[in-house]
Write an enzyme that holds these catalytic residues in place. Structure first.
Site, mmCIF file in Angstrom:
data_model
loop_
_atom_site.group_PDB
_atom_site.id
_atom_site.type_symbol
_atom_site.label_atom_id
_atom_site.label_comp_id
_atom_site.label_asym_id
_atom_site.label_seq_id
_atom_site.Cartn_x
_atom_site.Cartn_y
_atom_site.Cartn_z
ATOM 1 N N GLU A 1 0.814 -1.220 0.000
ATOM 2 C CA GLU A 1 0.000 0.000 0.000
ATOM 3 C C GLU A 1 0.847 1.270 0.000
ATOM 4 O O GLU A 1 0.780 2.088 0.914
ATOM 5 C CB GLU A 1 -0.989 -0.047 1.165
ATOM 6 C CG GLU A 1 -1.987 -1.189 0.978
ATOM 7 C CD GLU A 1 -2.980 -1.357 2.113
ATOM 8 O OE1 GLU A 1 -3.101 -0.431 2.928
ATOM 9 O OE2 GLU A 1 -3.616 -2.417 2.177
ATOM 10 N N HIS B 1 -7.736 -8.774 1.475
ATOM 11 C CA HIS B 1 -7.079 -7.468 1.628
ATOM 12 C C HIS B 1 -5.797 -7.684 2.423
ATOM 13 O O HIS B 1 -5.672 -8.674 3.138
ATOM 14 C CB HIS B 1 -8.008 -6.476 2.311
ATOM 15 C CG HIS B 1 -8.986 -5.875 1.347
ATOM 16 N ND1 HIS B 1 -9.275 -4.537 1.309
ATOM 17 C CD2 HIS B 1 -9.705 -6.445 0.351
ATOM 18 C CE1 HIS B 1 -10.142 -4.310 0.332
ATOM 19 N NE2 HIS B 1 -10.429 -5.449 -0.262
ATOM 20 N N GLU B 2 -4.853 -6.759 2.276
ATOM 21 C CA GLU B 2 -3.502 -6.971 2.811
ATOM 22 C C GLU B 2 -3.036 -8.365 2.367
ATOM 23 O O GLU B 2 -2.632 -9.186 3.186
ATOM 24 C CB GLU B 2 -3.453 -6.825 4.344
ATOM 25 C CG GLU B 2 -3.846 -5.466 4.838
ATOM 26 C CD GLU B 2 -5.365 -5.237 4.816
ATOM 27 O OE1 GLU B 2 -5.780 -4.202 4.266
ATOM 28 O OE2 GLU B 2 -6.121 -6.078 5.321
ATOM 29 N N HIS C 1 -17.427 -11.069 5.825
ATOM 30 C CA HIS C 1 -16.158 -10.391 6.095
ATOM 31 C C HIS C 1 -15.409 -11.087 7.219
ATOM 32 O O HIS C 1 -15.994 -11.354 8.271
ATOM 33 C CB HIS C 1 -16.396 -8.920 6.482
ATOM 34 C CG HIS C 1 -15.128 -8.151 6.665
ATOM 35 N ND1 HIS C 1 -14.826 -7.435 7.786
ATOM 36 C CD2 HIS C 1 -14.047 -8.025 5.841
ATOM 37 C CE1 HIS C 1 -13.628 -6.874 7.649
ATOM 38 N NE2 HIS C 1 -13.135 -7.219 6.477
ATOM 39 N N GLU D 1 -12.073 -10.244 9.110
ATOM 40 C CA GLU D 1 -10.835 -9.514 9.417
ATOM 41 C C GLU D 1 -10.054 -10.411 10.374
ATOM 42 O O GLU D 1 -10.437 -10.590 11.523
ATOM 43 C CB GLU D 1 -11.144 -8.155 10.055
ATOM 44 C CG GLU D 1 -9.904 -7.404 10.537
ATOM 45 C CD GLU D 1 -8.828 -7.238 9.479
ATOM 46 O OE1 GLU D 1 -9.051 -6.507 8.510
ATOM 47 O OE2 GLU D 1 -7.733 -7.854 9.614
ATOM 48 N N GLU E 1 -9.815 3.532 0.279
ATOM 49 C CA GLU E 1 -9.875 3.852 1.710
ATOM 50 C C GLU E 1 -8.880 4.947 2.105
ATOM 51 O O GLU E 1 -9.148 5.732 3.004
ATOM 52 C CB GLU E 1 -9.630 2.588 2.541
ATOM 53 C CG GLU E 1 -8.262 1.973 2.287
ATOM 54 C CD GLU E 1 -8.037 0.656 3.045
ATOM 55 O OE1 GLU E 1 -9.011 0.005 3.424
ATOM 56 O OE2 GLU E 1 -6.862 0.288 3.236
HETATM 57 C C1 NOJ Z 1 -8.352 -2.820 5.727
HETATM 58 C C2 NOJ Z 1 -9.131 -3.112 4.484
HETATM 59 O O1 NOJ Z 1 -8.424 -2.750 3.340
HETATM 60 C C3 NOJ Z 1 -10.442 -2.375 4.578
HETATM 61 O O2 NOJ Z 1 -11.169 -2.498 3.385
HETATM 62 C C4 NOJ Z 1 -11.200 -2.892 5.762
HETATM 63 O O3 NOJ Z 1 -12.393 -2.152 5.893
HETATM 64 C C5 NOJ Z 1 -10.386 -2.779 7.045
HETATM 65 N N1 NOJ Z 1 -9.079 -3.322 6.857
HETATM 66 C C6 NOJ Z 1 -11.039 -3.517 8.192
HETATM 67 O O4 NOJ Z 1 -10.982 -4.897 7.965
HETATM 68 CA CA CA Z 2 -5.889 -2.108 3.198
#
Ligand code: NOJ
Ligand code: CA
Length: 706
Positions: free
Chosen positions: A177, A486-487, A416, A418, A511
């Site tokens: 990023e 993501h990541e 989702h 995370e 974002e």
């Molecule tokens: C980073 C992600 O790129 C983003 O899209 C997400 O909302 C946040 N992490 C929380 O998981």
């Molecule tokens: Ca991110």
């Protein structure tokens, strides 16, 4: 969708040459413009030279390895045997930028052996295409190299012949990023980014760049360096020798081991790739990266349907609501705010509102972030293992009801996860978590890996994580779940082999415009991304922000494009899941531009890149599968420009109803981003159009078949 490979022609002309004189050391692409020469020098060091249009592009570049507890593989080799093959097939993408993909190359296989003890073997395979090359190392089964091999470094060189204009991000072992830099190769200075305040994880140990890294030469040559089929190996960064214009592989390591890659014999490395074209648009059309991957191993994946989606997402980045049920997280600093608030985003009511809006606007999915317990202990919390559980909703989120309501309206909920980079917790819970999704008929998950990897000492792009990401996707497929990480680890074309790997982040996404303290993504960001990051695979960029300045939420942040460019991104940036990222109320206030998001396709029969200059502008046309409608998107950097469009790509004898969404006369990404003109005309194959793009602007056209 039915996936099958139709092999039009595989002419396998296998020449095997054992005797010294007949050894083949040169291989040309089918059109003979790309030429690779391979040999060993008088010390027995293997090297290759690459030419394009009779010009040396990569001069003598050595190949080899260093191992832990074993002599290096770098000299003392002789060529034992060479063989060549021709390959030509057309395969089909179950979803993608196009349906048919031609995979046509010439192959050279070189079998090397050490001259003296231990006389080990190493093979190098080159596949030479009209749009570039891929080569990889094969460690064949052999008596004197058995069991486990510990690679401390791979020494693959790309010794360039010109000080190219280079579009690069630093060789960060933990995140992609970063904003792209445009400098000469001799000016690459990645270490200036060693400390970056907007990132939850970052580690840049060398003056190296990440891939894809794209270069443009004086005479119009375009090169992009990357890798394909990154499986059970570490990601490769490229160390830059700015004096000698030389790139050298620098694998991502781990603090927990004194080697970078551990393999069991026999094995292959990923492909090292160079895309080569004489113009910018062809780079985007190149299918080299997917072609170098193995065919589909999952079979029918028609349970995943490409879709547009909305979601409980941007509102958290704007600070309107939060992921957690009881505390505030400040996304601009990635630290734990810790205050109680009562603004939880993922409530049953809020999600139903997104479902209603999506159903009305031809949008197939709703992403719900912050639905499960754990968020109150997220950022800034060292001991993140065991925090998220991926099955327990917060008390104000009735998952059964939300799924039921979605089904009634024909809208799928996107899950989702995370993980907070707590990989052991996630690995342990995957079966339960994916089984829950299957029960609810959810076929897509967005996963996230924010923060430093647990176990400590591992990096996002090292072998441990490459295996984690790949294994998660392979496991998810068993539950008919497609993954958008993501990541993530970079895309290397594995979507061909595992078509449930649908999209990913792996760049500075939208974002950053909501909270980055450096002003967000500048207007040149995406005209660079289209020719760098996008060459590796689909991007979950999350376009479609209509409230560009969002002053009511964040005075100091904004999106740095016009609203017309936000529409163009649905065509320019490819992904089989494409978010309409803004808040429902911001769309409802702008029904006219919203019509484009409603109409635009998300799965393509054909893609044509109409024009482009790396870092400046690009226009792409895509034909929707099933309907045959075409959509065109064009974007520019901070400079206004006028483009001439030629519609010769349209079908013969068709008249299209075209809706053109373009920057208004006074549009400007900063001064007047909402100025948009919408006009309806008829267009045909022989039509021409002149379009003016504002500073940071763009345009989108839907061409609907009558
Ligand atoms: C980073 C992600 O790129 C983003 O899209 C997400 O909302 C946040 N992490 C929380 O998981
Ligand atoms: Ca991110």
């Amino acid at each position: 969708m039915k996936t099958y490979i139709s092999i039009l022609a595989i002419a396998l002309a296998l020449f095997s040459c054992n005797s010294e004189e007949k050894r083949i050391t040169e291989i040309k692409s089918p059109n003979e413009k790309v030429v690779v020469n391979f040999n060993v020098n008088n010390e027995g060091r293997p090297f290759y030279v690459l030419s394009f249009n009779n010009k040396k592009v990569v001069d003598t570049s050595y190949l080899g390895f260093e191992f832990k507890d074993a002599p290096a593989f770098n000299k003392n080799f002789i060529i034992k045997n060479t063989s060549t093959a021709d390959f030509n097939e057309t395969w089909q993408m179950p979803w993608g930028e196009q349906l048919d993909v031609v995979n046509n190359y010439k192959e050279l296989k070189v079998e090397l052996q050490e001259k003296t003890s231990p006389e080990r073997f190493l093979n190098i395979i080159f596949k030479v295409y009209d749009d570039g090359i891929g080569f990889r190392y094969e460690f064949p089964e052999q008596a004197r190299l058995r069991g486990e091999v510990f690679i401390t470094e791979e020494h693959t060189e790309f010794n360039l012949t010109e000080d190219y204009k280079t579009f690069w991000i630093p060789g960060d072992w933990d995140i992609y990023e970063h904003l792209y830099n445009t400098t000469n190769l001799s000016e690459v200075d990645a270490l200036q980014y060693a400390n970056h305040k907007n990132l939850a994880q970052t580690y840049i140990p060398e003056n190296a760049v990440n891939t894809p890294v794209t270069m443009v030469g004086e005479d119009g040559i375009h090169l992009s360096f990357h890798e394909a089929a990154l499986v059970d190996y570490s990601g490769m960064t490229l160390k830059v020798d700015t004096k000698n214009l030389n790139l050298k592989s620098n694998l991502v390591g781990s603090e927990n081991t004194d080697y970078k890659v551990k393999k069991t014999m026999p094995f292959n490395t990923p492909w090292r790739t160079i895309q080569i074209t004489d113009n910018a648009p062809d780079l985007i059309e190149s299918k080299l990266i997917v072609n170098l991957n193995e065919p589909n191993k999952l079979g029918d994946v028609s349970w995943f349907k490409p879709m547009k989606y909305t979601g409980v997402w941007w509102e958290m980045h704007l600070g309107k609501s939060s992921w957690d049920y009881g505390m505030t997280q400040d996304m601009s600093t990635w630290t734990d705010g810790g205050k109680s608030h009562g603004h939880h985003g993922a409530t049953t009511e809020n999600v139903k509102n997104f479902i209603d809006f999506s159903a009305k606007n031809n949008i197939g999915g709703v992403l719900v972030e912050g639905w499960n317990t754990g968020w109150e202990h997220w950022i800034g919390f060292e001991d993140r293992e065991g925090v998220f559980d991926f099955v327990t909703p917060y008390p104000d989120y009735d998952i059964d009801e939300v799924v039921r309501y979605g089904k009634e309206k024909g809208v799928q909920i996107i899950m989702h996860h995370e993980t907070s980079a707590a990989t052991e917790t996630y690995t342990k819970q995957q079966d339960t978590a994916y089984a829950l999704m299957q029960k609810y008929g959810m076929h897509a998950v967005k996963s996230g890996y924010v923060g430093k990897i647990l176990p400590k000492g591992e990096y996002h792009h090292g072998q441990y994580m490459v295996n984690h990401y790949n294994n998660a996707a392979i496991k998810a497929a068993k539950y008919e779940v497609a993954v958008n990480a993501h990541e993530p680890i970079k895309a290397t074309g594995l979507r061909r082999t595992y078509p449930n790997i649908i999209s990913r982040e792996g760049l500075r996404g939208q974002e950053f415009n909501a909270w980055a303290s450096d002003g967000g993504n500048p207007p040149e960001h995406l005209p660079i991304v289209a020719f760098t990051r996008m060459l590796s695979g689909p991007i979950d960029f999350t376009p479609g922000i209509f409230n560009i300045k969002f002053d009511e939420y964040k005075k100091d942040n904004q999106v740095n494009t016009t609203i017309a460019q936000q529409l163009a991104l649905y065509v320019v940036i490819y992904s089989p899941v494409q978010m309409a990222a803004d808040l429902v109320e911001h769309y409802e206030a702008n029904p006219e531009p919203l019509q484009f998001i409603k109409d635009v396709g998300v799965d393509w029969q054909e893609t044509k890149v109409l024009n482009g200059v790396v870092g400046d502008y690009v226009t792409i046309a895509r034909k929707e599968r099933e309907t045959g409608h075409w959509f065109v998107g064009g974007i520019t950097d901070e400079n206004s420009r006028t483009l001439q469009l030629d519609f010769s790509f349209l079908d013969d004898n068709e008249t299209y109803e075209a809706i053109i969404y373009k920057d208004g006369e006074n549009a400007h990404w900063d001064d007047n981003p909402l100025d948009i003109e919408i006009e309806k005309i008829e267009l045909k194959k022989d039509s021409k159009l002149t379009i003016k793009l504002a500073e940071g602007g763009g345009f989108a056209i839907s061409l609907l078949k009558r």
